[in-house]
Structure formats: C-alpha cells, structure tokens
Design an enzyme around this catalytic site. Structure first.
Site, PDB file in Angstrom:
ATOM      1  N   LYS A 209      29.918  35.832 -61.078  1.00 40.03           N
ATOM      2  CA  LYS A 209      29.698  36.260 -59.699  1.00 40.03           C
ATOM      3  C   LYS A 209      29.500  35.039 -58.799  1.00 40.03           C
ATOM      4  O   LYS A 209      30.131  34.902 -57.770  1.00 40.03           O
ATOM      5  CB  LYS A 209      28.469  37.181 -59.676  1.00 40.03           C
ATOM      6  CG  LYS A 209      28.102  37.735 -58.338  1.00 40.03           C
ATOM      7  CD  LYS A 209      27.030  38.814 -58.509  1.00 40.03           C
ATOM      8  CE  LYS A 209      26.333  39.121 -57.206  1.00 40.03           C
ATOM      9  NZ  LYS A 209      25.303  40.159 -57.368  1.00 40.03           N
ATOM     10  N   GLU A 215      26.087  27.775 -68.036  1.00 38.05           N
ATOM     11  CA  GLU A 215      26.751  28.070 -69.308  1.00 38.05           C
ATOM     12  C   GLU A 215      28.224  28.362 -69.089  1.00 38.05           C
ATOM     13  O   GLU A 215      29.100  27.833 -69.787  1.00 38.05           O
ATOM     14  CB  GLU A 215      26.097  29.289 -69.985  1.00 38.05           C
ATOM     15  CG  GLU A 215      24.686  29.077 -70.469  1.00 38.05           C
ATOM     16  CD  GLU A 215      23.633  29.412 -69.409  1.00 38.05           C
ATOM     17  OE1 GLU A 215      23.964  29.386 -68.195  1.00 38.05           O
ATOM     18  OE2 GLU A 215      22.488  29.675 -69.790  1.00 38.05           O
ATOM     19  N   GLY A 270      24.656  41.919 -61.508  1.00 35.93           N
ATOM     20  CA  GLY A 270      25.372  41.516 -62.726  1.00 35.93           C
ATOM     21  C   GLY A 270      25.343  42.580 -63.810  1.00 35.93           C
ATOM     22  O   GLY A 270      26.371  42.951 -64.383  1.00 35.93           O
ATOM     23  N   ARG A 271      24.156  43.112 -64.081  1.00 36.07           N
ATOM     24  CA  ARG A 271      24.040  44.081 -65.188  1.00 36.07           C
ATOM     25  C   ARG A 271      24.551  45.461 -64.815  1.00 36.07           C
ATOM     26  O   ARG A 271      24.527  46.375 -65.638  1.00 36.07           O
ATOM     27  CB  ARG A 271      22.585  44.132 -65.678  1.00 36.07           C
ATOM     28  CG  ARG A 271      21.564  44.452 -64.603  1.00 36.07           C
ATOM     29  CD  ARG A 271      20.146  44.193 -65.105  1.00 36.07           C
ATOM     30  NE  ARG A 271      19.135  44.365 -64.066  1.00 36.07           N
ATOM     31  CZ  ARG A 271      18.787  43.429 -63.197  1.00 36.07           C
ATOM     32  NH1 ARG A 271      19.381  42.254 -63.189  1.00 36.07           N
ATOM     33  NH2 ARG A 271      17.828  43.652 -62.302  1.00 36.07           N
ATOM     34  N   GLU A 356      16.029  43.766 -68.080  1.00 40.69           N
ATOM     35  CA  GLU A 356      16.093  42.887 -66.908  1.00 40.69           C
ATOM     36  C   GLU A 356      15.737  43.692 -65.655  1.00 40.69           C
ATOM     37  O   GLU A 356      15.187  43.169 -64.703  1.00 40.69           O
ATOM     38  CB  GLU A 356      17.499  42.269 -66.782  1.00 40.69           C
ATOM     39  CG  GLU A 356      17.495  40.966 -66.018  1.00 40.69           C
ATOM     40  CD  GLU A 356      18.759  40.160 -66.217  1.00 40.69           C
ATOM     41  OE1 GLU A 356      18.673  38.990 -66.616  1.00 40.69           O
ATOM     42  OE2 GLU A 356      19.854  40.691 -65.955  1.00 40.69           O
ATOM     43  N   HIS A 387      19.008  52.297 -93.317  1.00 36.91           N
ATOM     44  CA  HIS A 387      18.750  51.521 -94.534  1.00 36.91           C
ATOM     45  C   HIS A 387      18.039  50.219 -94.226  1.00 36.91           C
ATOM     46  O   HIS A 387      18.010  49.313 -95.048  1.00 36.91           O
ATOM     47  CB  HIS A 387      20.071  51.261 -95.267  1.00 36.91           C
ATOM     48  CG  HIS A 387      20.704  52.533 -95.722  1.00 36.91           C
ATOM     49  ND1 HIS A 387      20.536  53.041 -96.989  1.00 36.91           N
ATOM     50  CD2 HIS A 387      21.447  53.445 -95.040  1.00 36.91           C
ATOM     51  CE1 HIS A 387      21.184  54.193 -97.083  1.00 36.91           C
ATOM     52  NE2 HIS A 387      21.739  54.466 -95.909  1.00 36.91           N
ATOM     53  N   LYS A 507      15.512  28.517 -66.146  1.00 36.80           N
ATOM     54  CA  LYS A 507      16.745  27.855 -65.710  1.00 36.80           C
ATOM     55  C   LYS A 507      16.407  26.575 -64.944  1.00 36.80           C
ATOM     56  O   LYS A 507      17.004  25.524 -65.171  1.00 36.80           O
ATOM     57  CB  LYS A 507      17.509  28.773 -64.738  1.00 36.80           C
ATOM     58  CG  LYS A 507      18.424  29.769 -65.361  1.00 36.80           C
ATOM     59  CD  LYS A 507      19.365  30.268 -64.264  1.00 36.80           C
ATOM     60  CE  LYS A 507      19.953  31.612 -64.586  1.00 36.80           C
ATOM     61  NZ  LYS A 507      20.628  32.226 -63.440  1.00 36.80           N
TER      62      LYS A 507
HETATM   63  C1  G6Q Z   1      22.325  40.305 -64.249  1.00 35.13           C
HETATM   64  C2  G6Q Z   1      21.887  38.930 -64.050  1.00 35.13           C
HETATM   65  C3  G6Q Z   1      22.544  37.899 -64.951  1.00 35.13           C
HETATM   66  C4  G6Q Z   1      23.900  37.416 -64.477  1.00 35.13           C
HETATM   67  C5  G6Q Z   1      24.269  36.155 -65.250  1.00 35.13           C
HETATM   68  C6  G6Q Z   1      25.644  35.639 -64.900  1.00 35.13           C
HETATM   69  O1  G6Q Z   1      21.962  41.252 -63.616  1.00 35.13           O
HETATM   70  O2  G6Q Z   1      21.981  38.622 -62.714  1.00 35.13           O
HETATM   71  O3  G6Q Z   1      22.650  38.324 -66.278  1.00 35.13           O
HETATM   72  O4  G6Q Z   1      24.864  38.412 -64.633  1.00 35.13           O
HETATM   73  O5  G6Q Z   1      23.311  35.157 -65.025  1.00 35.13           O
HETATM   74  O6  G6Q Z   1      25.728  35.315 -63.543  1.00 35.13           O
HETATM   75  P1  G6Q Z   1      27.100  34.938 -62.899  1.00 35.13           P
HETATM   76  O7  G6Q Z   1      27.994  36.129 -62.980  1.00 35.13           O
HETATM   77  O8  G6Q Z   1      26.796  34.539 -61.498  1.00 35.13           O
HETATM   78  O9  G6Q Z   1      27.682  33.808 -63.703  1.00 35.13           O
END
Ligand code: G6Q
Length: 543
Positions: A209, A215, A270-271, A356, A387, A507
């Site tokens: 996003k 990462e 994001g989620r 989250e 199991h 972070k």
């Molecule tokens: C989700 C969070 C988080 C996010 C990641 C990736 O709700 O905001 O998990 O999706 O940190 O972020 P980017 O899409 O900006 O790389």
C-alpha cells in the site's frame, strides 16, 4: 469527541455481570436436557452459512442481554456509519470502506463528496484484463516466453490475504501457473522462493500500500537484481514487475511502469484488503469470474450484516458470544478449526484480522479499558489438530471457545474420506459440550484410580459453521463474516479496530538499530544494557 458511556457502566453490562454470576456453573448437559428444541432452535442461517450456536454456554436470557448490550452500544448506528463512509478510523482520520470494494457496479458510496464505486470497478476491470493476458499467455516476458511463475512480494495485509485466498481456492486455480509468496525479510525466504525459477518466465507483483515497507522493498530490490542478473536490460523490469499500491510516485521510482500499477485507497486497511487490488495474485490464479464470485460472497455477507436483526445476524451473534467468553468468562483464546485442507491458512489469516484489529487497551475516548478485549485466535485444520492440541481443549484448565468450519460436499470426493472427516467435526463438538462423566467412565469398568484421568468435564463451548461447498462465493462470505465479527466486538468493547499503532514502536527501533549493525565503524551503543550486549555479541559473531 462526544462523551461516551463507559462499557462497564452500561445497564446491560451490569445485568450480564450478575447473570454471569448466576449462570456460570450451568452445564450444557442440563441446558440441552431442559430444552429438547435447543439444538435446532439456537441456529441461524445466512448467505449459505448455517450456524449452530446451541453448544454455547448461554440461555435465552444471556442472548437477550447480549442483544440489549449491542443495542445500547449502538451497533446498528455504527454499522451504518461504517457502510456510509464516516471516518470511523478516528486515530488515522480515515473512512473504513472495505465493504465498498465489493459493492456492485451501480452502487454509490460517497467518500469526501465522491462516489468511489466506479473507481473500484475500474481497477477490478483492469485486474481482470491483466489476468486474462497472463493466463492466456498473451503477456510475454522480456525474452518472449510466457509467464509461468508469479511471486507476490508483500507482508502483513499485503501477503496474508492473497496467501490464504490462493490456498483456499487452489481447486479453482489455473494449475499451469506457479504461485509463490515472498514476505519475510529473512534472506532465506528470498533464496528459497526464487532458487528454481527462471527470471524469463517469472512475474513479480510488488504489493505494498505504502511502497515503503522495509521488508517488501528489500525483497523487491533483491528480486529486481536477481531478474536483471539474467535479463540484463533495465527495460525488462516493465515486463516482469507490476505493482499494487497507493503510491504512484514510489512505484515509478522503483522502475515499474505505472500503467502496470493497480491502485487502491487509504480507506482500505491492509488486513481488510484481500478483495482490493491486493488480490491480484488471486485473480491471476482463479480468473476474473471466480474473483467476482468471491466478491459477491463478501457483498452478500455485508448485506446480511447490515440488514438482518441481531437475533438472526451471524456476525452479531458470533461477535457477541466471543465478548461473552472473553470479557465475562475470561477466555483468552478462540480456536478456529476448519475441516477442509484448503483452509489451512485461514486461521493464520484470521490472526491478523482479529488480533491487529482488536488488540487494543484504550477506548476510542482514550481511557484505559477495565475489561478484556481482543482474544488470541489460533487453529489448524481438522483432523490434524485433534492429534495434537485438542487434548488441552478437552481436559485442560482453560476455556477455549471453538469455531468448527465444515462443508457438506468435498471438492475432492474420494471413498469414505469426507464422511470420516465430517464424523470428526460432529464428534468433537459433541465431546466438548457433553464430555464423559465419572459415572460413565466407571460403567466402562475402569479402575477407580484411573477414573479422574478418563473423565471429560464437557461444558466446553463451540460454534459449528456448515456450508454446502467451498466455492469462491463461500470463501468471500466466510471472510466477511469474521470481518464483521471483529467489528461487532470492537463496537462493544469501544475500541478502535482499524488502526495498528502497536506495530510502530518495534519498526522505529529496528530502523535505529540497522545502522548500528551495518556500519563498519561500530558506533557506540546507547540502549539498555541487555540490548547493548546483544548487539555487541552479534557484531562479534557475524565476523
Ligand atoms: C494491516 C497492517 C499491515 C500492513 C503491512 C504492509 O492492516 O497495516 O499488516 O498491511 O505492514 O504494509 P504495506 O502494504 O504498506 O507494505
């Protein structure tokens, strides 16, 4: 912000507290014995999902009080506020409109004076057209070969949704395409993802996003270097890299043609984004029509949640039950147990969605809560979990509400397999609820000293969700169900379900430490003595 009534000061909360004191010892055996209709009465159905919630530690009175609590917390008003685009993510000043991502063409959802639905469909159409080109082999890599491998580079919300959806819908996927998901900044993840791939046949989706996530950008740069090491020409990047992002400037800077960028908006968390352009890997796998069915499933559950009275509303019922266990019984976790191998990543996906969102300790007004909020969600597909960890659920000291998810029809019918699988779902829910009394154990002629070991207390709550078949539509409705369970919980707990400030501190500290590890001059360390010593040891060890 307007003055809010604290949750624990609400009349229905107090009523639930005294109701809990009076009924906490009631056993499901007695509740079932007293009401022969319980098993058929305490059920609800919507969007093809049948919910049996009769094996929960509730009476009609409990449900009445929970629904009253939802009304007092203005769940209805808050649902309308979310769907109509109010900026309910108050700490980030944003609307929360994942529901607009699946609104049908022609619907209208206004954000800052603008209907966002046409843009949503423009992106969906572009994703579909792109998927058709890749799937048909029309899109060629730089050397003229068609694309065989697709690597999604993303993390968190830009990874877990597509990973789960692609796994869950593998039955519907174009098997000639090979999908991988690269998320961890650990170089091992990169190395193992690309080790047997041919760059000339590999397409990377850089899914971020913000397009600044450490990462993802580190992996994307390594992928670009890896690709260019073989393809040599910078012009090849346009054929082997596409982006999913809201940040066009950064996408361009990376070298990706913005014509191959699929956008989304700041009102998609994001989620909550697997049904946006973040689902590009899913469209590539299952094709545009199946993806539209997935969205239709989401939308159908949205409508169910928005319009159905709480008494028959699946997310409201499940959300309120989890509040009952979490905040009154002190249950700390919820186990999600899908009896379908394709759903093996579903619990991992739900972990982010639930934890989250509702892992929060202050109310929207900023006051520290004096009740338990977000539960720990976890799980594994059945029957494997049986199991391994089910022992603790059956006979341990903790109360762990379970959600069993089962399908009437198997996608891969094979002899007795599906009947055996389903027999286990029914047996587990039955055993958890009713257990086995000492008298029953004794009747099996068990020696006295062994009786306590073989006794099952029962009274362990569970929901059983039954769906006809795992289809894209069914998956969409299941995910939306849990999204709205989370919403319901968040409204009752009066917390902000749509921000994630808790992820920030680690972070920020990591980015301070990076130069301390990378610099040859080994700058002086000014952390606590433990962190200093660990860094010093690492510096020495890596030499
Ligand atoms: C989700 C969070 C988080 C996010 C990641 C990736 O709700 O905001 O998990 O999706 O940190 O972020 P980017 O899409 O900006 O790389």
């Amino acid at each position: 912000m307007a003055e809010r009534t604290l949750l624990t000061k609400r009349p229905s909360w107090a009523a639930l507290q005294s109701h809990y004191q009076n009924t906490q010892k009631s056993h499901l055996r007695d509740l079932f014995a007293a009401d022969p209709a319980r098993g058929t009465r305490m059920t609800a159905e919507g969007v093809g999902i049948f919910l049996d919630y009769s094996k929960n530690r509730v009476t009609d009175e409990t449900l009445k009080l929970l629904f009253a609590l939802a009304t007092e917390c203005d769940l209805k008003g808050r649902i309308n506020a979310m769907f109509s685009g109010e900026k309910i993510n108050i700490t980030e000043g944003r609307a929360v409109l994942h529901t607009a991502l699946r609104a049908p063409k022609g619907a209208s959802v206004i954000v800052d004076g603008k209907n966002v639905v046409p843009e949503v469909h423009e992106v969906l159409d572009a994703m579909g057209a792109f998927a058709d080109r890749i799937r048909s082999g029309e899109w060629k890599g730089f050397t003229g070969k068609p694309i065989k491998n697709i690597v999604n580079i993303g993390i968190g919300g830009s990874d877990l949704g597509p990973v789960m959806a692609n796994e869950s819908l593998r039955f519907y996927a174009k098997r000639e395409l090979n999908f991988r998901f690269l998320s961890n900044v650990d170089g091992t993840d990169f190395a193992e993802t690309v080790r047997d791939l041919d760059p000339a046949e590999t397409l990377f989706i850089v899914c971020s996003k913000t397009f600044t996530t450490q990462e993802t950008m580190t992996n994307a740069e390594s992928a670009r270097n890896w690709s260019l090491a073989t393809l040599k020409d910078k012009a090849s990047v346009a054929k082997h890299f596409v982006a999913v992002s809201t940040n066009a400037a950064k996408v361009k800077e990376f070298g990706i043609d913005t014509a191959n960028m699929f956008g989304f908006w700041d009102w998609v968390g994001g989620r909550y984004s697997m049904d946006s352009a973040v689902g590009l890997a899913t469209v590539l796998a299952i094709g545009p029509n199946n993806f539209r069915d997935l969205l239709a499933g989401f939308h159908a559950m949205d409508e169910h949640f928005r319009t159905t009275p709480f008494e028959k509303n699946l997310p409201a019922i499940m959300g309120l039950l989890s509040v009952w266990y979490g905040s009154f019984f002190g249950a700390e976790t919820v186990a999600v147990l899908p009896y379908d191998q394709y759903l093996k990543r579903f619990p991992a996906y739900l972990q982010q969605l639930t934890m989250e969102s509702n892992g929060k300790r202050v109310t929207l007004g900023g006051a520290e809560v004096d009740y338990q909020t977000g539960s720990v969600y976890w799980g594994e597909p059945g029957t494997n979990g049986q199991h391994s960890f089910y022992q603790l659920i059956h006979q341990g000291t903790k109360i762990i509400p379970c959600d069993f998810i089962a399908f009437c029809k198997s996608l891969n019918p094979a002899g007795r397999h599906h009947d055996l699988l389903m027999a286990n779902v029914f047996a587990q829910a039955e055993a958890l609820a009713f257990g086995k009394t000492a008298e029953q154990v004794k009747a099996d002629k068990v020696e006295d000293w062994l009786v306590p070991h073989k006794t099952f207390p029962g009274n362990r709550p569970s929901n059983v969700l039954m769906v006809e078949k795992l289809t894209p539509f069914a998956l969409g409705s299941l995910v939306a169900l849990y999204e709205h369970v989370v919403f319901t919980q968040g409204v009752v707990w009066d917390i902000g379900s749509f921000d994630q400030w808790g992820v920030e501190l680690g972070k920020a500290l990591a980015s301070k430490i990076v130069p301390e590890l990378e610099s040859a001059t080994e700058p002086e360390l000014k952390h606590d003595t433990s962190t200093n010593a660990l860094i010093a040891r690492y510096r020495k060890g890596k030499k």
